[in-house]
Design an enzyme around this catalytic site. Sequence first.
Site, PDB file in Angstrom:
ATOM      1  N   TRP A 130       0.754  -1.322   0.047  1.00 46.05           N
ATOM      2  CA  TRP A 130       0.030   0.073  -0.078  1.00 46.05           C
ATOM      3  C   TRP A 130       0.753   1.273   0.035  1.00 46.05           C
ATOM      4  O   TRP A 130       1.887   1.274   0.836  1.00 46.05           O
ATOM      5  CB  TRP A 130      -0.984  -0.123   1.324  1.00 46.05           C
ATOM      6  CG  TRP A 130      -1.818   1.093   1.279  1.00 46.05           C
ATOM      7  CD1 TRP A 130      -2.445   1.504   0.062  1.00 46.05           C
ATOM      8  CD2 TRP A 130      -2.146   1.781   2.723  1.00 46.05           C
ATOM      9  NE1 TRP A 130      -3.354   2.892   1.193  1.00 46.05           N
ATOM     10  CE2 TRP A 130      -2.976   3.066   2.346  1.00 46.05           C
ATOM     11  CE3 TRP A 130      -1.544   1.760   3.926  1.00 46.05           C
ATOM     12  CZ2 TRP A 130      -3.257   3.613   3.348  1.00 46.05           C
ATOM     13  CZ3 TRP A 130      -2.035   2.704   4.733  1.00 46.05           C
ATOM     14  CH2 TRP A 130      -2.918   3.581   4.453  1.00 46.05           C
ATOM     15  N   ASP A 211      -1.857  -6.069   8.905  1.00 39.48           N
ATOM     16  CA  ASP A 211      -2.851  -5.007   8.392  1.00 39.48           C
ATOM     17  C   ASP A 211      -4.040  -5.468   7.579  1.00 39.48           C
ATOM     18  O   ASP A 211      -3.931  -6.278   6.658  1.00 39.48           O
ATOM     19  CB  ASP A 211      -2.076  -4.126   7.103  1.00 39.48           C
ATOM     20  CG  ASP A 211      -2.861  -2.997   6.733  1.00 39.48           C
ATOM     21  OD1 ASP A 211      -4.106  -2.922   6.999  1.00 39.48           O
ATOM     22  OD2 ASP A 211      -2.236  -2.214   6.107  1.00 39.48           O
ATOM     23  N   LYS A 246     -13.919  -0.254   4.810  1.00 37.17           N
ATOM     24  CA  LYS A 246     -14.462  -0.874   3.551  1.00 37.17           C
ATOM     25  C   LYS A 246     -15.643  -2.027   3.907  1.00 37.17           C
ATOM     26  O   LYS A 246     -16.687  -2.017   3.165  1.00 37.17           O
ATOM     27  CB  LYS A 246     -13.288  -1.689   2.791  1.00 37.17           C
ATOM     28  CG  LYS A 246     -11.940  -1.242   2.910  1.00 37.17           C
ATOM     29  CD  LYS A 246     -11.673   0.062   1.904  1.00 37.17           C
ATOM     30  CE  LYS A 246     -10.311   0.537   2.258  1.00 37.17           C
ATOM     31  NZ  LYS A 246      -9.749   1.184   1.193  1.00 37.17           N
TER      32      LYS A 246
HETATM   33  C1  LMR Z   1      -6.625   2.516  -0.749  1.00 34.34           C
HETATM   34  O1  LMR Z   1      -5.738   1.810  -0.837  1.00 34.34           O
HETATM   35  O2  LMR Z   1      -7.015   3.085  -1.823  1.00 34.34           O
HETATM   36  C2  LMR Z   1      -7.474   2.981   0.382  1.00 34.34           C
HETATM   37  O3  LMR Z   1      -6.652   2.180   1.341  1.00 34.34           O
HETATM   38  C3  LMR Z   1      -7.739   4.342   0.679  1.00 34.34           C
HETATM   39  C4  LMR Z   1      -6.414   4.888   1.290  1.00 34.34           C
HETATM   40  O4  LMR Z   1      -6.398   5.707   2.447  1.00 34.34           O
HETATM   41  O5  LMR Z   1      -5.434   4.971   0.685  1.00 34.34           O
END
Ligand code: LMR
Length: 396
Positions: A130, A211, A246
């Site tokens: 992420w 996570d 989510k």
């Molecule tokens: C994403 O990965 O798009 C979501 O988890 C929103 C974010 O805060 O990045």
Amino acid sequence: MFEKIVTAAADPILGLTEAFVKDPRAEKINLGVGIYKDETGQTPILKSVKLAEQKLIDEEKSKSYLSIEGHKAYASAVQKLLFGADSEVVTSQRAITAQAPGGTGALRTAADFIKSHLTSDRIWVSNPTWANHGNVFNTAGLEVKQYAYYNAETRDLDFNAMLASLAEAEAGDVVLFHGCCHNPTGIDPTLEQWTTLAQLCANKKLLPLFDFAYQGFAIGVEEDAAGLRVFTEHCEELLVANSFSKNFGLYNERVGGLTLVAKNKDVAAAAFSQIKSGIRANYSNPPAHGAAIVAIILDDEVLRKQWIAEVAEMRVRIHEMRELFVVTLAEMGVTGDYSFITRQNGMFSFSGLTKEQVATLKDEHAVYIVGSGRISVAGMTKNNMQPLCKAIAAVL
Ligand code: LMR
């Protein structure tokens, strides 16, 4: 004083939404941020959430502060959802949960705790991961290392490479795992691979940090916790940062949790007291509304069933969009095997589109996706599928 400050780079995910909002083109499509949309393109409030909210409004008697660790019934509901209602981890009270402002708040609280109280301030994250992980951990002063994860050729998990990288981790290091629906690849370890990873962490004395932001979006609410639950059998200590943005659609209520599991109740209580100190110094105590909604739903048999059905509905719709995406790409003349998209879990498809192709999609076709090539399938609808696939066909 401020005139010397240079402008920060836009956030790779939320910055895209800012640019999207400003884009005057009527045909624009936002598949950047991971937000669920229904078939009409709206992000709905779940019916179970609306019902719980009504109950809350009718019954709430005070807006006084919550405690530092937050809503009590919520913490207990979170643990049961993560580990299973009858789990020894829960009944022995060696798990303690702090309500947190979203999954990101939980990760930051975990990072501050790691930095101040653990022997190593090194954390291993998957490559890719992420886009905000490195940001959160670096800001808390952790050293971020990457372990191999994705094989771009096979479009699958490179498990041997993952094990080879983690062999370099040292005792006390923290390893971040995505509980399910790996963000951005959508590729999760099998149960057998989770077991190997759990054994590796136990043998090398690495601290797992999960996570867990998409419980219910891969196979089902219970099934998706299988990897985490395997870890609890092998590792006596771990941390879990979970999010209900989510699976409850509670994005703007910022509802998450940080759960610490230790080898016994007393060790857990002492370590958790430091997590509480960190929270007090950071945001003092969490907001109540979203956590109260989750607690009401999870503690009510009828609302819980309704919620499980609503999560299933979101999961099934996303899967249908994956299939339609693959079929429509082929209809638009895109050659090659894109069936891997239907095997990925969760909201995202890791498309393999290059940075340049992503830029062209935005500049020439008003299609917004993350620079890594991550596409939010959760934002696809029957209505935007044709123009989307036409634009992708044009850039390929
Ligand atoms: C994403 O990965 O798009 C979501 O988890 C929103 C974010 O805060 O990045």
